[in-house]
Motif scaffolding. Structure first.
Motif, PDB file in Angstrom:
ATOM      1  N   THR A   1      -3.132  10.398  11.558  1.00 50.48           N
ATOM      2  CA  THR A   1      -3.213  10.030   9.916  1.00 50.48           C
ATOM      3  C   THR A   1      -2.006   9.479   9.720  1.00 50.48           C
ATOM      4  O   THR A   1      -2.013   8.285   9.181  1.00 50.48           O
TER       5      THR A   1
ATOM      6  N   LYS B   1      -1.375   4.999   8.894  1.00 50.37           N
ATOM      7  CA  LYS B   1      -0.701   4.721   7.621  1.00 50.37           C
ATOM      8  C   LYS B   1       0.229   3.564   7.922  1.00 50.37           C
ATOM      9  O   LYS B   1       0.800   3.048   6.836  1.00 50.37           O
TER      10      LYS B   1
ATOM     11  N   LEU C   1       0.808   0.352   5.683  1.00 47.59           N
ATOM     12  CA  LEU C   1       1.339   0.323   4.306  1.00 47.59           C
ATOM     13  C   LEU C   1       2.787  -0.428   4.259  1.00 47.59           C
ATOM     14  O   LEU C   1       3.340  -0.601   3.229  1.00 47.59           O
TER      15      LEU C   1
ATOM     16  N   GLU D   1      -0.519   6.324  -0.708  1.00 45.44           N
ATOM     17  CA  GLU D   1      -1.507   5.202  -0.701  1.00 45.44           C
ATOM     18  C   GLU D   1      -0.956   3.959  -0.881  1.00 45.44           C
ATOM     19  O   GLU D   1      -1.635   2.998  -0.427  1.00 45.44           O
TER      20      GLU D   1
END
Length: 584
Positions: free
Chosen positions: A210, A214, A217, A271
């Motif tokens: 995970t 990411k 980003l 996020e």
């Protein structure tokens, strides 16, 4: 403050794509296991590959200065007669370095091969190129399970991955086998999102899938100085950081170079990442402090609560006293600090009470007091204004001595505590003497900090410049201790006109109260550190930037040296410290 215009980046800016990298897969045969112990290289073998295709190969035997041990000859098949006409290392190594120039170096058990290469490069006076290095053995241990591979020897991996070449302890054949192993490992890692050289070299099974996924980003973030903010799904700020290269720093959060478990947890919640480009590194550091104080991100441990700092105040009242306060008011009182904890503030106050007889009781006292003397008065350590044992004039004289020690010259405090430490040491009461030493050190650090802060916070306008690493001039405008403009003089610009425009457009700042800067203390100390750095030039100073000649700073080196050579409790070593540098 002046900011640079953001430029939209691409996914490839996250690192060097594996398909675009040229790898030099190398293997060495040697006379032993350690170059530092006298072993030498007997054979180079290297294969240069790009996008999965072999570009070229390099192979040469090397004639060592000693005979090849018999067990090495049996293992490798290389004996003295084979290397009799081979070149020496001083010829072979430069040829290899030229062959590998610009490549990512790959080896199986890389510390061994790279260790030999670096050793002889240094011995022959060659500058080591600083290759990026991939170790296929280390990578295999992170990728393969014990069920798949009982060990990570090259022969084992070559068999598992069906390499086209069987390793046989000859350099070129082993390098060819390592190429097949490398390609097989890259294929495995592509499935978990490893697509760049940087991700490959830092891959670790400790980084969750995970977290690794990411990495998007970091896409498009600028490669320039600035601040980055990790935000969650609710757009709350999780973490604020700063870097000379925002894109590279954020990318590191998705690799094994980031080992902090809290950061892994933070990345899992993030996020998006917001980037704020800054003209200079100092501006980035200052913006980081301001953003942390404003948002108080839960994953930042430091600088979140500047308002919790403690100051020691010499009150303005008929019978002044020392008091601990959280902020500086517009009351004409004198202050020292700030302190990072109440314990160190209490320690500094205790040092002043050891040297002076002002009252230690709390609360205001009327001009004509009528109280009973306390125990401290009966012990003779307080001048006892409460029962009118001292006149107002004499008490005010003692207060002036306290003010002088706090703001200008700590000599009386030093003399009083040095004398007490000597007496306690003569009585072999060393722990009590250490308490006095710690009190003195806390006091000196606080007064030195206050004097340095006050010197800058009294300046209405200060403009300074320093030549950066790229040769251009970095300029900062500081008002009352607050950074209010930053920029870099463009090539070809008129320096005087450019600096004047920067100064005119700078933020308007009102002074703080007393020694408090018009910013957080930590921000002003960052500015001070830059101003005091080597090569800084003052362009304009509106005010008097100076510290007392007999101030506390000049005494710190002695007491810090004593502390460094003393055995102290563990919790004391964790006390926050201020770095003091000589002022101009």
């Amino acid at each position: 403050m002046t900011a640079l215009r953001a430029v939209q980046g691409t996914f490839d800016e996250l690192g060097t794509a594996l398909r675009d990298a040229t790898f030099c897969v190398v293997d060495l045969e040697t006379t032993g296991g350690s170059a530092s112990a006298g072993s030498e290289i007997t054979e180079f073998g290297a294969v240069k590959v790009r996008a999965g295709e072999v570009v070229s190969e390099f192979q040469t035997l090397v004639r060592p200065h000693t005979s090849i041990p018999s067990f090495i000859a049996v293992l490798t098949g290389i004996n003295d007669s084979m290397v009799a006409s081979a070149p020496r290392i001083d010829t072979a190594l430069p040829s290899f370095l030229e062959f590998a120039k610009g490549c990512v170096l790959v080896a199986h058990n890389a510390p061994f091969d790279v260790g030999f290469l670096r050793h002889f490069a240094g011995e022959l006076g060659h500058t080591w190129p600083g290759f990026d290095v991939i170790d296929t053995a280390k990578l295999a241990r992170r990728v393969l399970t014990r069920d798949e591979a009982p060990n990570c020897k090259l022969s084992t991996l070559a068999r598992i991955f069906h390499a086209s070449t069987t390793p046989n302890h000859r350099a070129l054949e082993d390098a060819r086998a390592t190429v097949d192993v490398l390609h097989s490992l890259i294929a495995r890692l592509g499935n978990v999102g490893v697509h760049t050289v940087e991700e490959l070299s830092t891959f670790s099974s400790q980084v969750s899938t995970t977290q690794r996924r990411k990495r998007y980003l970091a896409e498009g973030l600028p490669h320039s100085p600035g601040v980055y903010l990790f935000r969650d799904a609710q757009d709350s700020v999780l973490y604020v950081g700063t870097s000379k290269d925002i894109g590279a720093r954020v990318r590191s959060y998705f690799t094994s170079s980031e080992t902090r478990s809290r950061m892994g947890e933070m990345v899992g919640l993030a996020e998006r990442v917001e980037a704020i480009e800054c003209a200079t590194t100092l501006e980035a550091q200052v913006r980081e402090l301001r953003l942390i104080a404003a948002h108080k991100p839960r994953y930042n441990k430091r600088s979140r609560f500047p308002e919790r700092a403690i100051w020691v105040k010499l009150t303005r009242e008929p019978w002044p006293r020392l008091s601990l306060v959280r902020s500086i008011g517009d009351d004409g009182a004198d202050y020292i600090g700030p302190f990072g904890s109440r314990r160190t503030a209490d320690s500094a106050v205790a040092a002043l009470h050891e040297a002076f007889g002002i009252r230690q009781c709390t609360g205001r006292m009327p001009k004509v007091p009528s109280r009973s003397p306390c125990a401290l008065a009966e012990m003779g350590v307080c001048m006892s204004p409460c029962d009118q044992s001292v006149s107002s004039v004499d008490y005010q004289h003692e207060v002036e001595r306290v003010r002088e020690a706090m703001l200008r010259d700590p000599a009386e405090v030093i003399a009083a505590l040095d004398l007490k430490m000597a007496r306690l040491s003569d009585q072999t009461r060393f722990e009590d003497a250490q308490v006095q030493r710690d009190r003195l050190r806390s006091f000196l650090r606080a007064t030195a900090r206050t004097q340095r802060l006050t010197a800058l916070t009294t300046c209405r306008d200060l403009v300074a410049a320093r030549r950066g690493d790229d040769g251009r001039w970095v300029v900062h405008v500081v008002r009352y201790g607050r950074l209010c403009a930053a920029g870099v003089i463009p090539d070809g610009a008129d320096a005087r006109e450019w600096v004047e425009r920067l100064r005119i457009g700078a933020e308007t700042v009102l002074p703080g109260f007393g020694p408090a800067p018009a910013a957080s203390t930590e921000e002003t100390e960052r500015v001070l550190s830059w101003l005091e750095g080597e090569g800084t030039r003052l362009i304009e100073v509106d005010g008097d930037w100076m510290c007392p000649v007999r101030g506390a700073t000049r005494h710190l080196a002695t007491y810090d040296a004593v502390e460094a050579t003393s055995v102290v409790p563990f919790d004391e070593r964790r006390m926050p410290r201020t770095v003091h540098q000589p002022t101009r």
